[in-house]
Design a protein around this motif. Structure first.
Motif, mmCIF file in Angstrom:
data_model
loop_
_atom_site.group_PDB
_atom_site.id
_atom_site.type_symbol
_atom_site.label_atom_id
_atom_site.label_comp_id
_atom_site.label_asym_id
_atom_site.label_seq_id
_atom_site.Cartn_x
_atom_site.Cartn_y
_atom_site.Cartn_z
ATOM 1 N N UNK A 1 0.805 -1.200 0.000
ATOM 2 C CA UNK A 1 0.000 0.000 0.000
ATOM 3 C C UNK A 1 0.841 1.254 0.000
ATOM 4 N N UNK A 2 0.267 2.342 0.499
ATOM 5 C CA UNK A 2 1.030 3.591 0.581
ATOM 6 C C UNK A 2 2.136 3.510 1.621
ATOM 7 N N UNK A 3 1.976 2.662 2.630
ATOM 8 C CA UNK A 3 3.010 2.549 3.664
ATOM 9 C C UNK A 3 4.344 2.107 3.066
ATOM 10 N N UNK A 4 4.294 1.222 2.089
ATOM 11 C CA UNK A 4 5.406 0.858 1.213
ATOM 12 C C UNK A 4 6.754 0.754 1.919
ATOM 13 N N UNK A 5 7.735 1.504 1.461
ATOM 14 C CA UNK A 5 9.100 1.367 1.957
ATOM 15 C C UNK A 5 9.226 1.719 3.436
ATOM 16 N N UNK A 6 8.379 2.617 3.939
ATOM 17 C CA UNK A 6 8.437 2.948 5.362
ATOM 18 C C UNK A 6 8.036 1.749 6.217
ATOM 19 N N UNK A 7 7.075 0.983 5.753
ATOM 20 C CA UNK A 7 6.669 -0.227 6.467
ATOM 21 C C UNK A 7 7.800 -1.247 6.469
ATOM 22 N N UNK A 8 8.469 -1.408 5.332
ATOM 23 C CA UNK A 8 9.615 -2.312 5.262
ATOM 24 C C UNK A 8 10.737 -1.845 6.188
ATOM 25 N N UNK A 9 10.925 -0.538 6.284
ATOM 26 C CA UNK A 9 11.955 0.008 7.173
ATOM 27 C C UNK A 9 11.657 -0.328 8.627
ATOM 28 N N UNK A 10 10.404 -0.150 9.032
ATOM 29 C CA UNK A 10 10.013 -0.488 10.400
ATOM 30 C C UNK A 10 10.254 -1.968 10.666
ATOM 31 N N UNK A 11 9.896 -2.822 9.713
ATOM 32 C CA UNK A 11 10.111 -4.264 9.881
ATOM 33 C C UNK A 11 11.594 -4.587 10.025
ATOM 34 N N UNK A 12 12.423 -3.936 9.211
ATOM 35 C CA UNK A 12 13.873 -4.179 9.292
ATOM 36 C C UNK A 12 14.420 -3.770 10.640
ATOM 37 N N UNK A 13 13.962 -2.636 11.170
ATOM 38 C CA UNK A 13 14.402 -2.162 12.476
ATOM 39 C C UNK A 13 13.966 -3.124 13.575
ATOM 40 N N UNK A 14 12.816 -3.780 13.395
ATOM 41 C CA UNK A 14 12.289 -4.721 14.388
ATOM 42 C C UNK A 14 12.952 -6.094 14.297
ATOM 43 N N UNK A 15 13.865 -6.272 13.343
ATOM 44 C CA UNK A 15 14.555 -7.550 13.219
ATOM 45 C C UNK A 15 13.802 -8.567 12.400
ATOM 46 N N UNK A 16 12.809 -8.120 11.615
ATOM 47 C CA UNK A 16 12.002 -9.023 10.808
ATOM 48 C C UNK A 16 12.561 -9.095 9.390
ATOM 49 N N UNK A 17 11.968 -9.939 8.577
ATOM 50 C CA UNK A 17 12.322 -10.053 7.171
ATOM 51 C C UNK A 17 11.303 -9.272 6.354
ATOM 52 N N UNK A 18 11.603 -9.007 5.087
ATOM 53 C CA UNK A 18 10.707 -8.167 4.296
ATOM 54 C C UNK A 18 10.472 -8.747 2.903
ATOM 55 N N UNK A 19 9.323 -8.349 2.346
ATOM 56 C CA UNK A 19 9.020 -8.621 0.943
ATOM 57 C C UNK A 19 8.720 -7.295 0.279
ATOM 58 N N UNK A 20 9.381 -7.036 -0.829
ATOM 59 C CA UNK A 20 9.177 -5.796 -1.571
ATOM 60 C C UNK A 20 8.736 -6.153 -2.984
ATOM 61 N N UNK A 21 8.399 -5.127 -3.757
ATOM 62 C CA UNK A 21 8.080 -5.394 -5.145
ATOM 63 C C UNK A 21 6.726 -4.874 -5.563
ATOM 64 N N UNK A 22 6.412 -5.107 -6.827
ATOM 65 C CA UNK A 22 5.282 -4.459 -7.487
ATOM 66 C C UNK A 22 3.978 -5.236 -7.341
ATOM 67 N N UNK A 23 3.989 -6.328 -6.577
ATOM 68 C CA UNK A 23 2.725 -6.986 -6.260
ATOM 69 C C UNK A 23 1.923 -6.196 -5.241
ATOM 70 N N UNK A 24 2.583 -5.652 -4.232
ATOM 71 C CA UNK A 24 1.894 -5.132 -3.054
ATOM 72 C C UNK A 24 1.756 -3.616 -3.035
ATOM 73 N N UNK A 25 2.452 -2.926 -3.927
ATOM 74 C CA UNK A 25 2.342 -1.468 -3.987
ATOM 75 C C UNK A 25 2.879 -0.990 -5.324
ATOM 76 N N UNK A 26 2.452 0.201 -5.731
ATOM 77 C CA UNK A 26 3.149 0.848 -6.839
ATOM 78 C C UNK A 26 3.791 2.154 -6.400
ATOM 79 N N UNK A 27 3.788 2.410 -5.078
ATOM 80 C CA UNK A 27 4.418 3.616 -4.539
ATOM 81 C C UNK A 27 5.794 3.315 -3.955
#
Length: 342
Positions: free
Chosen positions: A264-290
């Protein structure tokens, strides 16, 4: 307005001789982040909850977004394969695949999945590949089964959800949830629990864990921030929402491997929060175009999304897990071992 007694203030300044109270008991060391001068026990240690390795999966196109929403969206089988190859060559930990039909709609086509995934396995044999197999139309259950039986997939999501996503009602009836999980396991693949709200975590607990089908240490995909999913319309919602969902997962599955999708709009900021929390991430054009939640910039490619994730990993002191490391984290055999066990 409060009136300050400046005469009293002046007398207080004089009484303190114009100085703060300062008693440096630790001289010659004034401040130490790791030790105290009064004992030899450490007072600060490196955080153990932040693993160095961070899985960065790249989800190439998904089922929904079209070129009128993002002109760069991969739609054709050739575009999907080319984009997946580009991400894998750049060092993506894993690749997540959907395929589309001639009109650009999501389709469960064994032939199209093979046309995308088989070349990836040949060129990048260590890269785990999962695919979203959601049977929604007549005949798609059988096609889903064919894809699973083909041995193309290392993993596949199961969705413990009943929600609106965008303008579509998306429900996995419990019998379908259980039977699909069984089929993924029988095919020698790893089922990934996909949750969109914290209620989905409760569904997973009731039907997948309390039934004994899953044990602690499962792979979880957290997919918030899309319309109908956990709302993340501002930073406060994002932090509170992700923290709540992760805490709910940890209550159910203390050893969970959690991957958060930049959605969604949360996009890279959401991934950043997950990285800071020690989690893994999925990025790409399936889940957002922002690219970012506070601007209108759109992703130009999955490679760009992955490169942003690489920079993110470096900034938070982590590194992108290699495909081999990803297999170990996810409990996946090598493709040679998996083929031999089928």
């Amino acid at each position: 307005m409060t009136n300050i007694d400046w005469d009293r203030v002046s007398k207080g300044v004089a009484r303190e001789n114009k100085k703060m109270i300062w008693r440096p008991y630790g001289i010659p060391t004034v401040m130490d982040l790791e030790h105290s001068c009064f004992h030899d026990a450490p007072i600060s240690k490196p955080w153990t909850e932040i693993p160095e390795q961070m899985i960065v999966s790249v989800a190439i196109t998904g089922a929904f977004f079209r070129k009128d929403q993002n002109p760069h969206q991969p739609i054709t089988t050739e575009e999907i394969l080319a984009s997946a190859r580009e991400a894998a060559a750049a060092g993506a930990s894993a690749i997540h695949i959907h395929v589309r039909d001639e009109d650009g709609y999501n389709v469960l086509s064994p032939e199209r999945f093979e046309a995308v995934i088989q070349p990836l396995h040949e060129e990048f044999p260590d890269v785990p590949v999962d695919a979203c197999l959601v049977p929604a139309l007549d005949g798609e259950w059988e096609k889903m089964s064919d894809v699973l039986d083909s041995g193309l997939l290392d993993a596949a999501p199961i969705n413990s959800t009943a929600t609106y996503i965008g303008d579509s009602l998306f429900v996995k009836p419990t019998p379908i949830l259980l039977e699909k999980t069984r089929k993924i396991l029988e095919a020698g693949s790893v089922p990934e629990i996909a949750v969109y709200t914290d209620a989905d975590v409760s569904n997973a607990d009731r039907y997948l864990f309390k039934s004994g089908l899953f044990k602690s240490g499962a792979i979880w995909l957290v997919l918030p921030a899309l319309p109908g999913c956990s709302p993340m319309e501002n930073p406060r919602q994002m932090v509170a929402g992700l923290t709540r969902t992760v805490e709910a997962i940890r209550d159910v599955d203390p050893e969970a491997v959690i991957m958060v999708c930049a959605a969604g709009r949360a996009s890279t900021h959401l991934a950043t929060l997950a990285a800071v929390m020690g989690l893994h991430i999925r990025v790409g054009m399936e889940d957002t175009y922002y690219k970012w939640p506070h601007r209108e910039d759109k992703l130009t490619s999955n490679l760009e999304a992955f490169q942003l994730a690489q920079q993110l990993a470096e900034v938070v002191g982590r590194r992108v897990a290699t495909p081999a490391e990803t297999r170990a984290i996810m409990g996946l055999k090598s493709r040679t071992e998996a083929a031999a066990s089928r």
